[in-house]
Design an enzyme around this catalytic site. Structure first.
Site, short mmCIF file in Angstrom:
data_model
loop_
_atom_site.label_atom_id
_atom_site.label_comp_id
_atom_site.label_asym_id
_atom_site.label_seq_id
_atom_site.Cartn_x
_atom_site.Cartn_y
_atom_site.Cartn_z
N CYS B 152 -12.62 -10.32 -27.45
CA CYS B 152 -13.48 -9.14 -26.79
C CYS B 152 -14.93 -9.13 -27.41
O CYS B 152 -15.55 -10.06 -27.31
CB CYS B 152 -12.56 -8.03 -27.07
N MET B 153 -15.20 -7.90 -27.76
CA MET B 153 -16.61 -7.80 -28.27
C MET B 153 -17.13 -8.75 -29.30
O MET B 153 -17.80 -9.27 -29.37
CB MET B 153 -16.53 -6.32 -28.81
#
Lengths: 475, 379
Positions: B152-153
């Site tokens: 994800c991030m």
């Protein structure tokens, strides 16, 4: 143009009355301070019932001068307790009760109407009875209305310009009240919007149920009804989220929340300051200083490392050049040499970085600037060399160095064998080594990254911290 | 002769049956709650080998006698939620599969940022923490480059890192990683575009985890705030279900705050200006040029991801400079990709096989770990 309050009273008239009464009050007080005058005034007042001395002169009554003063005070009170002042509080109080009464009614009515034997078995869930949630939040007599009214009425008080010594604090308190009201008003609007799909989906389900025949209705299970309702609800939210109205309100809500929090924080900061306790704002300033200090320190450490490494490498290079050259030494395998070329490849970037931040390491400015200028040929040649070794087919989109590698294969090959060069032409090799190391020693050699990491963080040794942190709850 | 239809009696009997069933479930549920529940998460043993500030590096060693991989895998998780998601429970653990294959794993634990950390930028995370961690591992393992996996991030950070330090990365794996933020596939993206991030950060310093969690729940309140708990009530008599449910709840609401400056830059530069995919993002005075990513790249994302939709992920393979870049789209959601039982058979094995194929001399390079990705598209 004269401004009038909600009852139509002119504030200037009110002020006249206050001034008049005030003047009367102080006049009487002044009489009180001079008994004879007071007595005269009492006599002049034609008070027939006043007591007289034996000689016929009016006797001095110490309480007499208080009479007009008290009268004035009564008048003053009367002007203060008139609609002009009490009205605002009264409106808030009375309206507030009315609103709460309405809200309670909204909440209880649907429950009470459940057993009313309406036509539809689902009538209790229908509008206008509904669940009452949206009425509670957005309809007449709702939270939204209350906050709207509050912000309207309260605004009149908080907008009075604060004066005097505590002006600043008053202003901040007013700001918190204003921002708080604004936030709660927006929140109520948001909640109203968020509950509307709930009510709509309920209505939709009721409509669907009503469309069914008795037979179909009998075959329904609570699960089927629930699933239908849930789907409707989900769709309702998706439709809502896609609307401009929702996005606009969300933006306003976040903004109002931020404003309110900030105002509250500023007010709290003042309170804590009065008590001599450091506030969050003070700590934030400290954190900012700490952060920039840490950055500067880390940058200085890096510069120190680079300089130390530069000196060390220069010394070792000097030693190597002084040693007698054996022919076997030049026959190093290319693979190993390619590995050693990496430091040069990595050197270019850090050098640039250091050169870009001269303020952080003013002492290191000279050597880094030098290195930033010098390492280009070595680093540029070395970087593609490694890529060329690993990915023989250069990517079409690949970065510049990759293209260069493809265009200048010879240069790349040369760069992959710096050790051979070093033995053959020691001076050139030393030159190439210098900048690469000074540029950024920490990332340069694969066998030396620990130095930098040791500085920035702390490798945990087996018996120390990690031992206690081995995480095996079961074991 | 049929009995006379009596709708009221029917309705009453249905309701009574439903009520009896609910009561029975409640009774069973109480029994389960009173019993000893095993709800621990992140059971796999690890060692903390490196620490900087609040950040820790966990080392998970493979117990396999024969190491199938020369290079370890560094996993960079997002700053939102915790990395324990990769190791929820035995049998539902991506880590477990990695270790079983003979792959050593290092994982970044970002810790819990406090107000003190509010000034940390993306540069501090990428060129600071990640770079130091990579240097440490390289030194420890005596390697010139390692394999990097971002989630994800954390995947976005990994992409930035790989573009800025390509020489230290042998292969890059990005999972549910947003790189293109100009998409309408998720409400999150449209909300973030409207967000006044300066107001938020100005008021709180860091981005509070509770606010973020509320935001995530609001993305689908019908399912995440109602149906989920209705489902729990239905199955509360099932001990295994309850244990798994509680584990998931533990992970979901174990959320650290996000450092203010990092959140601010992520929203402004990525969500609002979409600079990363355009090679315009600047970190620490360096432009992140995705064309510098010339190492092999595997990009995995979920088809039903409501947080990072496929549109947000699938442009990466076209933007990088690598010729060996592949997309894999798995028919699941943002979290399901790691924890669903079906994904356990597809996601982790696919990564292992892909890494093995790029590891010269690996005993697994014969396709022993090949999973069955639902859709795949070679770049």
């Amino acid at each position: 143009m004269t401004r009038k309050d909600s009852k139509g009273m002119d504030p200037t008239q009110m002020m006249d009355t206050v001034i008049k009464n005030s003047a009367l009050f102080w006049e009487n007080m002044a009489r009180f301070s001079k008994p004879s005058q007071g007595a005269e005034a009492g006599a002049k007042g034609g008070a027939e019932g006043t007591q007289k001395n034996a000689d016929g002169s009016p006797s001095f009554n110490p309480w007499e001068p208080w009479g007009p003063a008290m009268e004035a005070w009564k008048n003053f009170q009367a002007s203060c307790s008139s609609e002009a002042f009490a009205d605002h509080f009264q409106v808030v109080r009375e309206e507030g009760f009315k609103q709460f009464e309405q809200m309670a009614k909204n909440g209880w009515e649907p429950l009470a109407s459940m057993g009313d034997g309406a036509d539809s078995p689902f009538s209790w869930a229908q509008s206008p009875y509904g669940l009452g949630a949206t009425d509670f939040l957005g309809g007449k007599g709702s939270l939204k209305e209350i906050f709207k009214m509050l912000s309207g009425e309260m605004h009149r008080f908080v907008s009075i310009p604060p004066l005097g010594l505590s002006r600043n604090y008053q202003e901040k308190i007013a700001d918190v009240m204003e921002k708080g009201n604004q936030f709660y008003l927006t929140l109520a609007e948001y909640m109203f919007l968020m509950f509307s799909p709930l009510e709509q989906s309920m209505g939709m389900v009721v409509a669907t149920m009503e469309g069914l025949t008795d037979e179909q209705r009998r075959s329904l299970t609570p699960e089927t009804v629930y699933e239908t309702w849930l789907k409707e609800l989900e769709q309702g939210y998706f439709a809502l989220y896609g609307s401009e109205e929702y996005l606009g309100l969300l933006k306003r809500l976040v903004s109002a929340m931020g404003d309110f929090n900030l105002a509250r924080q500023n007010f709290m900061s003042d309170c804590l300051k009065l008590m001599g306790i450091p506030s969050e704002n003070d700590l934030d300033d400290l954190y900012r200083d700490l952060y920039s200090l840490k950055k500067k320190l880390s940058s200085l450490e890096n510069s120190m490392d680079e300089m130390t490494q530069f000196v060390m490498n220069a010394k070792s290079a000097k030693k190597e050049t002084e040693k007698p050259q054996a022919p076997s030494m030049s026959a190093k395998p290319v693979k190993k040499a390619a590995k050693e070329a990496n430091p040069a490849a990595k050197a270019a970037k850090p050098a640039k970085k250091v050169a870009e931040q001269p303020k952080a390491a003013p002492k290191a400015e000279k050597p880094t600037k030098k290195t930033a200028e010098q390492p280009k040929p070595a680093s540029k040649a070395a970087k593609p060399a490694r890529k060329a070794a690993e990915q023989p087919k250069p990517a079409p989109k690949a970065a510049k160095p990759a293209k260069k590698a493809a265009e200048q294969p010879q240069a790349a090959v040369k760069a992959t064998t710096p050790e051979i060069k070093a033995t053959e032409r020691p001076r050139e090799a030393t030159k190439a080594a210098k900048p690469s190391v000074t540029a950024k020693a920490r990332a340069s050699a694969p066998d030396q990254p620990a130095k930098s990491s040791d500085k920035g963080g702390s490798p945990v040794k087996g018996s120390a911290k990690p031992a206690g942190k081995i995480h095996s709850p079961k074991g | 002769m049929d009995p006379i239809a009596n709708p009221i009696a029917d309705a009453v009997s249905t309701l009574m049956a439903y009520g009896t069933e609910s009561l029975n479930r409640a009774r069973q549920g109480i029994e389960v709650f009173e019993s000893e529940l095993n709800t621990t998460i992140a059971d796999t043993p690890f060692e903390v080998v490196f620490e900087i500030d609040r950040v820790k590096l966990k080392h998970y060693r493979s117990e396999k006698a024969q190491k199938a991989f020369q290079r370890p895998l560094l996993v960079v998780y997002a700053l939102i939620n915790r990395e324990t998601m990769l190791d929820l429970q035995p049998g539902r653990s991506v880590l477990e599969i990695f270790l079983e294959s003979g792959l050593d794993v290092y994982m970044v634990d970002w810790g819990y940022p406090t107000r003190k950390d509010q000034h940390l930028t993306i540069d501090d995370h990428v060129n600071g923490y990640i770079d130091k961690i990579v240097d440490f591992i390289l030194k420890k393992e005596g390697l010139p480059a390692l394999n990097l996996m971002g989630i994800c991030m954390g995947g976005t950070f990994s992409v930035m890192y790989a573009a800025l330090h390509p020489e230290k990365i042998n292969a890059l794996i990005t999972t549910v990683t947003p790189t293109n933020f100009d998409t309408c596939g998720s409400f999150l993206h449209s909300w973030m575009k409207e967000l006044d991030v300066d107001k938020l950060i100005g008021a709180w310093g860091n981005m509070p985890a509770d606010v973020m969690n509320l935001g995530f729940l609001l993305l689908n309140p019908a399912r995440l705030m109602l149906d989920k708990y209705n489902n729990f009530a239905k199955h509360m008599g099932d001990k295994v279900f309850v244990e798994n449910f509680v584990r998931m709840e533990k992970w979901i609401f174990d959320s650290p705050d996000v450092p203010g400056a990092t959140f601010r830059q992520f929203i402004l530069d990525c969500y609002q200006k979409n600079l990363l995919i355009q090679n315009k993002m600047v970190i620490g005075e360096q432009v992140v040029d995705l064309r510098n990513i010339t190492m092999p790249l595997l990009n995995i994302y979920g088809k039903k991801d409501h947080l990072v939709p496929p549109d947000a992920c699938n442009r990466l393979t076209h933007a990088v400079g690598s010729r060996d870049a592949r997309d894999i789209c798995i028919d699941t959601g943002h979290i399901g990709i790691y924890v669903s039982s079906r994904s356990q058979k597809e996601f982790a094995p696919e990564i292992i096989q892909w890494l093995a194929d790029r590891e010269p001399g690996s005993p697994l390079s014969d396709g022993a770990w090949a999973g069955r990705p639902v859709e795949r598209r070679d770049a």
